[in-house]
Each structure stands twice: as structure tokens, then as C-alpha cells.
Motif scaffolding. Structure first.
Motif, PDB file in Angstrom:
ATOM      1  N   ASP A 226      -4.384   5.271  -8.697  1.00  0.00           N
ATOM      2  CA  ASP A 226      -4.226   6.688  -9.008  1.00  0.00           C
ATOM      3  C   ASP A 226      -4.281   6.895 -10.514  1.00  0.00           C
ATOM      4  N   LEU A 227      -4.653   8.114 -10.888  1.00  0.00           N
ATOM      5  CA  LEU A 227      -4.698   8.496 -12.297  1.00  0.00           C
ATOM      6  C   LEU A 227      -3.304   8.408 -12.907  1.00  0.00           C
ATOM      7  N   TYR A 228      -2.296   8.684 -12.105  1.00  0.00           N
ATOM      8  CA  TYR A 228      -0.909   8.694 -12.600  1.00  0.00           C
ATOM      9  C   TYR A 228      -0.192   7.402 -12.222  1.00  0.00           C
TER      10      TYR A 228
ATOM     11  N   ASP B 238     -10.011   8.487  -1.413  1.00  0.00           N
ATOM     12  CA  ASP B 238      -9.338   9.767  -1.165  1.00  0.00           C
ATOM     13  C   ASP B 238      -8.733  10.227  -2.491  1.00  0.00           C
ATOM     14  N   GLY B 239      -9.549  10.162  -3.537  1.00  0.00           N
ATOM     15  CA  GLY B 239      -9.079  10.494  -4.876  1.00  0.00           C
ATOM     16  C   GLY B 239      -9.369  11.919  -5.264  1.00  0.00           C
ATOM     17  N   SER B 240     -10.113  12.087  -6.365  1.00  0.00           N
ATOM     18  CA  SER B 240     -10.340  13.437  -6.901  1.00  0.00           C
ATOM     19  C   SER B 240     -11.297  14.260  -6.045  1.00  0.00           C
TER      20      SER B 240
ATOM     21  N   GLU C 275      -6.807   1.951  -1.449  1.00  0.00           N
ATOM     22  CA  GLU C 275      -7.063   3.381  -1.311  1.00  0.00           C
ATOM     23  C   GLU C 275      -7.028   4.031  -2.690  1.00  0.00           C
TER      24      GLU C 275
ATOM     25  N   GLY D 206      -5.245   3.987 -12.792  1.00  0.00           N
ATOM     26  CA  GLY D 206      -6.607   3.942 -13.319  1.00  0.00           C
ATOM     27  C   GLY D 206      -7.369   5.192 -12.924  1.00  0.00           C
ATOM     28  N   ASP D 207      -8.500   5.399 -13.631  1.00  0.00           N
ATOM     29  CA  ASP D 207      -9.331   6.576 -13.390  1.00  0.00           C
ATOM     30  C   ASP D 207     -10.558   6.166 -12.578  1.00  0.00           C
ATOM     31  N   GLN D 208     -10.752   6.771 -11.429  1.00  0.00           N
ATOM     32  CA  GLN D 208     -11.876   6.393 -10.590  1.00  0.00           C
ATOM     33  C   GLN D 208     -13.223   6.829 -11.178  1.00  0.00           C
TER      34      GLN D 208
ATOM     35  N   LYS E  61      -3.664  13.016   6.646  1.00  0.00           N
ATOM     36  CA  LYS E  61      -4.820  12.512   7.375  1.00  0.00           C
ATOM     37  C   LYS E  61      -4.847  12.975   8.837  1.00  0.00           C
TER      38      LYS E  61
ATOM     39  N   SER F 258       1.431  11.891   5.355  1.00  0.00           N
ATOM     40  CA  SER F 258       0.038  11.927   4.869  1.00  0.00           C
ATOM     41  C   SER F 258      -0.677  13.116   5.508  1.00  0.00           C
TER      42      SER F 258
ATOM     43  N   GLY G 173      -6.461   7.195  -4.728  1.00  0.00           N
ATOM     44  CA  GLY G 173      -5.740   8.445  -4.467  1.00  0.00           C
ATOM     45  C   GLY G 173      -4.473   8.160  -3.692  1.00  0.00           C
TER      46      GLY G 173
ATOM     47  N   GLY H   4      -1.685  10.190  -3.887  1.00  0.00           N
ATOM     48  CA  GLY H   4      -1.064  11.444  -3.445  1.00  0.00           C
ATOM     49  C   GLY H   4       0.178  11.756  -4.239  1.00  0.00           C
TER      50      GLY H   4
ATOM     51  N   PRO I 242       2.234   8.433   0.792  1.00  0.00           N
ATOM     52  CA  PRO I 242       2.403   8.415   2.245  1.00  0.00           C
ATOM     53  C   PRO I 242       1.364   7.577   2.969  1.00  0.00           C
ATOM     54  N   SER I 243       0.105   7.683   2.541  1.00  0.00           N
ATOM     55  CA  SER I 243      -0.920   6.941   3.293  1.00  0.00           C
ATOM     56  C   SER I 243      -0.812   5.441   3.029  1.00  0.00           C
TER      57      SER I 243
END
Ligand code: SAM
Length: 393
Positions: free
Chosen positions: A233-235, A274-276, A202, A250-252, A175, A173, A204, A206, A215-216
Motif C-alpha cells: 500500500d501507498l501508506y 486492488d490498489g488505486s 495483494e 510502496g507505490d504501485q 469483495k 472487505s 491495496g 484498504g 480486511p482482505s
């Protein structure tokens, strides 16, 4: 529908702080082999990187009354620890532990040091000794490798995980030591939650589109040894799904999708954004998800620097405007002090006014505390207007 794996792990987590009788009820219900299998999966995840260059098979014999069940773990530097069939293993080290003690090591409180609850033996069978000589192995080399491998497995049989910065590096990560230096702040604010059966989300995961990432999420799974970890995550990163770790898609920036997700998987003790890092997404996610943070929980926003980056929808000057992430935090600072606002009589506080109880802002990261913001500094009638009406200066 109940997810059987999640159901079992939640029962194991709860029993980790339970009495001997509660653990026995669980064992009688699920049976020792299934119990050991689930704990072995957890141990494999928790094992640090092996140090032994010579591969070593370590047997973990778990007992419950007169019953016993053995898992064998293959440990070697440069490879992940794996479970192997007992029949195909050459065991050099054997760990014996009761089912209850093993459960408490994994899901009991992390702050209680555990020792004297297991036995360990170096176990070359006589024919193996002969084999040893034939293969010109030095016994001390083998014993050292066995000790290192046993240490790896015993470290996996523990709630303790070392410093968060090390975990960040271990799982990859960013971080810690990768432009960001967040982990000491996380340790400071997350420490009170470590021993609790928390739900952590969380935003995002990654890795972006082609790379699975995560990783996070793995870092949080290791850190919160009784926690259920969710990533959004978007993906689609559902290939990451394993016990105690769920990757959602999902889309934040879509409040409806966030609420639907939180209705299904929340409420959460901790949410991390910790997204977009787009400023409008930070606002949307906070407004949609803060209601799903439990009282006593935390909402964290990372990478506040984008409040000043115009390509992330930030302000271009040195003063962050209300629509930015920093602007959101400034507004929350006012909300914390809503009792002191000269509002019209009877005006009800909104959600953030009544529940944001603390704000901790560091370079590029903020922690928002949720609770009951109910301390009354002064009665409403003592506000400035009232004093003026009474002729006070
Ligand atoms: C900085 S990475 C997350 C890193 C990870 N949290 C860590 O500490 O290792 C950002 C992630 O946010 C995801 N992301 C970008 N836009 C998003 C959106 N609108 N909704 C949800 N996730 C998004 C990206 O796909 C990427 O995986």
C-alpha cells in the motif's frame, strides 16, 4: 537475515503435511511450549465470532509423548478470543489433542474432514459446582455456553473456513455484497491453491491514510491456511504485521520499487491488483510484477470498470483503449494466440506471449493464468502466406 517467526511458521506449515517422524523432529528442535504457542496464535486468529454470552475459558491441552502443554483461551460474545494465564482462568471446557493431530488440523489439507482426533470434557471442579449454586447459575445455561465456546475453539483448530463471502463480511472487505460480487469468482479460481503453501500479494490494503484496514489480507490469511500473505500500500500499514501477514509500503505506479519488493518477497503464486485502479498503474504493476508470478500462478485485476472512467485515466466512450486495464486484457488475448500471428521468421515471443495461458474475464474482474503457452496449432509454414504461395485458396 532470517525472520525467526516466519521461519518457524514456514516449518510448521511444511510439517503439516509431513510424516509423524518429520513432526517429531520439529517438536524436538523447537520444544513443545513454543510449538503450542505458535499454533495457539494461529487458532486465536482462526476462531469465528463467539456465540456464548457468558464468558468461558477453554483449556487446550496438547500432548507429545509424556509431555503436555496447555493454552487457555477466553471466549465470549462481543470480544476477540484471547489467551489467558492458566492460573487466572476458570476452565469449564477442556480439549485434549496430540501435537501432531493439532498441527495437521491447522496446516494439513483442508479437504480432509477431521474428527475423532481429540477429546473434550466439561470440567467444573466440585467446588465450582457449589459456587454455581451460590451464584444461581443454571447448569444447562453454563453447559450451553461451554458448548458454544468449545465450538468456537474447535472451529479455530481447523483449516476449513466456510464460504469466502462470509469471510469477506466477517473481516469487512468489500469483495462481497458491497457493490462488488467477486468472491464466487475467487472461489472458482483459487480453490486449486487452497491447500498449498502459497505466497499471495495483494496491492491495496484498504483503509486509506488514517485507517489501518487490511480486511482482505485477513480474509486471504484465513482462506489460504498454509499461505504467507503480503499486502502493498501507498501508506504504512506495518502495524498490521503478524504471523503469515506482512504489510509492505510502496507505490504501485513505481516500477523500480515494485521490482525491488518482488525480488525480496517473491515470487508469488497469486498477485491481486486492488490498489488505486488508475489505468496507468494497472499497466505498470502488471508489467513489473507478472514476471514474479510463478508458473502455474494467477494475476488478478479488480475493478475493471475504471477502464471507462476518464478520471481514472480510462476511455470515456464504450470502447476501452489500449492504455486502459481492459485494453491490457485485450492485448493479452492476442498474446495467448501469438502462435497464430503471421510474424517474421525467428521472432522470439515476448514474456506475455510465452507465459499467458488463460484469461477469465467477468464483470469488473479478470484472472490471468501464467504457464507455458506452448501449444502449436499449426506449423508456421502453414500460415496464410504459405498457403497462398502454394496456390491454395
Ligand atoms: C480499494 S482499497 C483496497 C481494499 C482491499 N484490498 C480490500 O479488498 O479490502 C485500495 C487501497 O489502495 C491503496 N492505494 C492507492 N493508491 C495506491 C498506489 N499508488 N500504490 C499502492 N497502493 C495504493 C489505498 O491506500 C487503499 O488502501
Amino acid at each position: 537475515m532470517v525472520d525467526v517467526r516466519t521461519d518457524l511458521i514456514q516449518r510448521l506449515i511444511r510439517a503439516g503435511t509431513g510424516s509423524d517422524e518429520e513432526i517429531a523432529v520439529l517438536l524436538d528442535d523447537v520444544g513443545l511450549p513454543r510449538f503450542v504457542q505458535a499454533l495457539t496464535e494461529e487458532i486465536v486468529f482462526r476462531c469465528p465470532e463467539p456465540a456464548n454470552t457468558m464468558p468461558i475459558d477453554v483449556a487446550l491441552e496438547v500432548t507429545y509423548g509424556k509431555e503436555s502443554h496447555t493454552s487457555v483461551l477466553r471466549v465470549a460474545q462481543g470480544a476477540a478470543v484471547t489467551v489467558v494465564e492458566e492460573e487466572s482462568a476458570t476452565v469449564w471446557s477442556k480439549i485434549g489433542i496430540s501435537a501432531a493431530d493439532l498441527l495437521r488440523r491447522l496446516f494439513g489439507p483442508a479437504d480432509s474432514r477431521r474428527t475423532g482426533d481429540f477429546h473434550n470434557s466439561f470440567v467444573p471442579a466440585p467446588e465450582d459446582r457449589a459456587q454455581l449454586q451460590a451464584m444461581y447459575f443454571k447448569l444447562d445455561t453454563l453447559m450451553r455456553a461451554a458448548a458454544q465456546a468449545t465450538h468456537t475453539v474447535m472451529s479455530g483448530c481447523s483449516a476449513r473456513c466456510g464460504e469466502l463471502g462470509n469471510l469477506s463480511i466477517r473481516y469487512g472487505s468489500d469483495k462481497w455484497a458491497s457493490f462488488h460480487w467477486y468472491t464466487p469468482h475467487y472461489e472458482r479460481h483459487f480453490a486449486p491453491y487452497r491447500d498449498r503453501p502459497v505466497r499471495v500479494l495483494e496491492i491495496g490494503i484498504g483503509g486509506y491514510e488514517d485507517d489501518l484496514g487490511g480486511p482482505s489480507l485477513k480474509m486471504w490469511k484465513r482462506y489460504f491456511h498454509r499461505g504467507l500473505i503480503f499486502g502493498l500500500d501507498l501508506y504504512d500499514k506495518s502495524a498490521l504485521n503478524e504471523t503469515r501477514l506482512t504489510a509492505l509500503t510502496g507505490d504501485q505506479g513505481d516500477p523500480g520499487a515494485l521490482v525491488a519488493m518482488a525480488e525480496e518477497h517473491g515470487p508469488f503464486d497469486i498477485i491481486i491488483d486492488d490498489g488505486s485502479h488508475m489505468n496507468d498503474h494497472v499497466h505498470t504493476s502488471f508489467r513489473a510484477l507478472f514476471p514474479y508470478v510463478r508458473t502455474g500462478g494467477l494475476y488478478v485485476v479488480e475493478d475493471l470498470q475504471t477502464a471507462y472512467f476518464s478520471d481514472f485515466g480510462g476511455s470515456s466512450g464504450g470502447v476501452a483503449e489500449p492504455h486502459t486495464s481492459i485494453g491490457l486484457l485485450k492485448a493479452l488475448l492476442d498474446d495467448v494466440h501469438f502462435q497464430e500471428h503471421a510474424t517474421e521468421d525467428g521472432a522470439e515471443p515476448n514474456l506475455t506471449q510465452s507465459t499467458v495461458t488463460g484469461l477469465h474475464v467477468y464483470h469488473n474482474i479478470a484472472f490471468v493464468e501464467k504457464g507455458v503457452n506452448g501449444e502449436d496449432t499449426l506449423p508456421a509454414w502453414m500460415h496464410a502466406d504459405a498457403w497462398e504461395a502454394l496456390g491454395a485458396k
